[in-house]
Design a protein around this motif. Structure first.
Motif, PDB file in Angstrom:
ATOM      1  N   ILE A  52       0.875  -1.179   0.000  1.00 60.07           N
ATOM      2  CA  ILE A  52       0.000   0.000   0.000  1.00 60.07           C
ATOM      3  C   ILE A  52       0.909   1.225   0.000  1.00 60.07           C
ATOM      4  O   ILE A  52       1.882   1.287   0.752  1.00 60.07           O
ATOM      5  CB  ILE A  52      -0.900   0.052   1.263  1.00 60.07           C
ATOM      6  N   LYS A  53       0.595   2.192  -0.859  1.00 60.08           N
ATOM      7  CA  LYS A  53       1.355   3.443  -0.903  1.00 60.08           C
ATOM      8  C   LYS A  53       0.376   4.609  -0.830  1.00 60.08           C
ATOM      9  O   LYS A  53      -0.596   4.653  -1.579  1.00 60.08           O
ATOM     10  CB  LYS A  53       2.170   3.547  -2.187  1.00 60.08           C
ATOM     11  N   VAL A  54       0.630   5.529   0.093  1.00 56.96           N
ATOM     12  CA  VAL A  54      -0.159   6.746   0.204  1.00 56.96           C
ATOM     13  C   VAL A  54       0.781   7.917  -0.100  1.00 56.96           C
ATOM     14  O   VAL A  54       1.892   7.977   0.420  1.00 56.96           O
ATOM     15  CB  VAL A  54      -0.770   6.907   1.614  1.00 56.96           C
ATOM     16  N   SER A  55       0.306   8.823  -0.960  1.00 59.70           N
ATOM     17  CA  SER A  55       1.108   9.994  -1.303  1.00 59.70           C
ATOM     18  C   SER A  55       0.215  11.224  -1.409  1.00 59.70           C
ATOM     19  O   SER A  55      -0.982  11.100  -1.657  1.00 59.70           O
ATOM     20  CB  SER A  55       1.850   9.767  -2.619  1.00 59.70           C
ATOM     21  N   TRP A  56       0.810  12.395  -1.207  1.00 61.34           N
ATOM     22  CA  TRP A  56       0.070  13.642  -1.357  1.00 61.34           C
ATOM     23  C   TRP A  56       0.931  14.695  -2.021  1.00 61.34           C
ATOM     24  O   TRP A  56       2.153  14.617  -2.000  1.00 61.34           O
ATOM     25  CB  TRP A  56      -0.497  14.163  -0.043  1.00 61.34           C
ATOM     26  N   VAL A  57       0.250  15.689  -2.624  1.00 56.92           N
ATOM     27  CA  VAL A  57       0.893  16.857  -3.229  1.00 56.92           C
ATOM     28  C   VAL A  57       0.123  18.073  -2.735  1.00 56.92           C
ATOM     29  O   VAL A  57      -1.111  18.067  -2.731  1.00 56.92           O
ATOM     30  CB  VAL A  57       0.841  16.806  -4.770  1.00 56.92           C
ATOM     31  N   ASP A  58       0.858  19.128  -2.317  1.00 61.17           N
ATOM     32  CA  ASP A  58       0.159  20.316  -1.832  1.00 61.17           C
ATOM     33  C   ASP A  58       0.184  21.456  -2.849  1.00 61.17           C
ATOM     34  O   ASP A  58       0.757  21.322  -3.932  1.00 61.17           O
ATOM     35  CB  ASP A  58       0.677  20.744  -0.451  1.00 61.17           C
ATOM     36  N   ASN A  59      -0.431  22.568  -2.502  1.00 61.36           N
ATOM     37  CA  ASN A  59      -0.559  23.686  -3.431  1.00 61.36           C
ATOM     38  C   ASN A  59       0.755  24.413  -3.696  1.00 61.36           C
ATOM     39  O   ASN A  59       0.822  25.247  -4.593  1.00 61.36           O
ATOM     40  CB  ASN A  59      -1.621  24.685  -2.933  1.00 61.36           C
ATOM     41  N   LYS A  60       1.813  24.091  -2.972  1.00 58.31           N
ATOM     42  CA  LYS A  60       3.130  24.671  -3.216  1.00 58.31           C
ATOM     43  C   LYS A  60       4.043  23.708  -3.978  1.00 58.31           C
ATOM     44  O   LYS A  60       5.215  23.979  -4.171  1.00 58.31           O
ATOM     45  CB  LYS A  60       3.790  25.077  -1.900  1.00 58.31           C
ATOM     46  N   GLY A  61       3.506  22.567  -4.373  1.00 59.90           N
ATOM     47  CA  GLY A  61       4.287  21.583  -5.121  1.00 59.90           C
ATOM     48  C   GLY A  61       5.067  20.616  -4.260  1.00 59.90           C
ATOM     49  O   GLY A  61       5.757  19.742  -4.775  1.00 59.90           O
ATOM     50  N   GLU A  62       4.975  20.755  -2.951  1.00 60.57           N
ATOM     51  CA  GLU A  62       5.656  19.824  -2.054  1.00 60.57           C
ATOM     52  C   GLU A  62       4.876  18.523  -2.015  1.00 60.57           C
ATOM     53  O   GLU A  62       3.674  18.492  -2.272  1.00 60.57           O
ATOM     54  CB  GLU A  62       5.759  20.421  -0.651  1.00 60.57           C
ATOM     55  N   SER A  63       5.578  17.435  -1.722  1.00 60.20           N
ATOM     56  CA  SER A  63       4.912  16.130  -1.711  1.00 60.20           C
ATOM     57  C   SER A  63       5.542  15.213  -0.667  1.00 60.20           C
ATOM     58  O   SER A  63       6.628  15.469  -0.174  1.00 60.20           O
ATOM     59  CB  SER A  63       4.997  15.484  -3.089  1.00 60.20           C
ATOM     60  N   SER A  64       4.817  14.155  -0.380  1.00 60.50           N
ATOM     61  CA  SER A  64       5.299  13.134   0.540  1.00 60.50           C
ATOM     62  C   SER A  64       4.638  11.825   0.167  1.00 60.50           C
ATOM     63  O   SER A  64       3.527  11.816  -0.377  1.00 60.50           O
ATOM     64  CB  SER A  64       4.967  13.506   1.984  1.00 60.50           C
ATOM     65  N   SER A  65       5.319  10.724   0.428  1.00 60.53           N
ATOM     66  CA  SER A  65       4.722   9.405   0.187  1.00 60.53           C
ATOM     67  C   SER A  65       5.298   8.417   1.187  1.00 60.53           C
ATOM     68  O   SER A  65       6.381   8.601   1.723  1.00 60.53           O
ATOM     69  CB  SER A  65       4.973   8.938  -1.242  1.00 60.53           C
ATOM     70  N   GLN A  66       4.534   7.358   1.410  1.00 64.28           N
ATOM     71  CA  GLN A  66       4.958   6.312   2.339  1.00 64.28           C
ATOM     72  C   GLN A  66       4.373   4.980   1.883  1.00 64.28           C
ATOM     73  O   GLN A  66       3.245   4.918   1.418  1.00 64.28           O
ATOM     74  CB  GLN A  66       4.471   6.641   3.762  1.00 64.28           C
ATOM     75  N   ASP A  67       5.155   3.939   2.024  1.00 69.54           N
ATOM     76  CA  ASP A  67       4.732   2.578   1.689  1.00 69.54           C
ATOM     77  C   ASP A  67       4.519   1.769   2.958  1.00 69.54           C
ATOM     78  O   ASP A  67       5.181   2.008   3.961  1.00 69.54           O
ATOM     79  CB  ASP A  67       5.788   1.868   0.836  1.00 69.54           C
ATOM     80  N   ALA A  68       3.617   0.811   2.877  1.00 68.87           N
ATOM     81  CA  ALA A  68       3.377  -0.104   3.995  1.00 68.87           C
ATOM     82  C   ALA A  68       2.901  -1.437   3.417  1.00 68.87           C
ATOM     83  O   ALA A  68       2.465  -1.513   2.274  1.00 68.87           O
ATOM     84  CB  ALA A  68       2.342   0.452   4.947  1.00 68.87           C
ATOM     85  N   LYS A  69       2.987  -2.465   4.218  1.00 65.96           N
ATOM     86  CA  LYS A  69       2.478  -3.789   3.847  1.00 65.96           C
ATOM     87  C   LYS A  69       1.187  -4.041   4.603  1.00 65.96           C
ATOM     88  O   LYS A  69       1.038  -3.655   5.761  1.00 65.96           O
ATOM     89  CB  LYS A  69       3.481  -4.899   4.202  1.00 65.96           C
ATOM     90  N   ILE A  70       0.248  -4.697   3.932  1.00 66.76           N
ATOM     91  CA  ILE A  70      -0.997  -5.050   4.586  1.00 66.76           C
ATOM     92  C   ILE A  70      -0.708  -6.145   5.612  1.00 66.76           C
ATOM     93  O   ILE A  70      -0.026  -7.116   5.314  1.00 66.76           O
ATOM     94  CB  ILE A  70      -2.052  -5.536   3.557  1.00 66.76           C
TER      95      ILE A  70
END
Length: 104
Positions: free
Chosen positions: A85-103
């Motif tokens: 599972i991977k969750v990621s986001w992007v904000d209005n300033k172009g910054e981003s973050s993501s993280q992976d996990a196993k079910i």
């Protein structure tokens, strides 16, 4: 300013529950700096994506009305223990973050 995402994903009886806590200030652009009295510029998450084994399962489009350090929880059918599972986001300033996990 991009910070971490904490993810938990658990499969039970064919349904996978994903819970994610994202670190982000989520400024609306309407808050004032207490020292200067000037508005704090808008800084908020605009898009959140969740992938299951590389395929996009969910996309959420957010705006400035979401609270600081937002929490997201959703369920889907088909995930199995050990899947990615991977969750990621992007904000209005172009910054981003993501993280992976196993079910689990």
């Amino acid at each position: 300013m991009a910070k971490g995402i904490k993810i938990r994903a658990q499969a039970k009886k064919g349904v996978t529950t994903v819970k994610a806590l994202m670190s982000h200030p989520m400024h609306t652009g309407l808050q004032k700096n207490k020292k200067t009295g000037k508005n704090i510029p808008a800084h908020f998450i605009q898009e959140v994506k969740c992938e299951h084994n590389g395929s996009v399962m969910m996309t959420a489009l957010w705006g400035p009305a979401v609270s600081k350090n937002p929490y997201l929880s959703f369920k889907f059918k088909g995930g199995e223990k050990g899947d990615s599972i991977k969750v990621s986001w992007v904000d209005n300033k172009g910054e981003s973050s993501s993280q992976d996990a196993k079910i689990r």
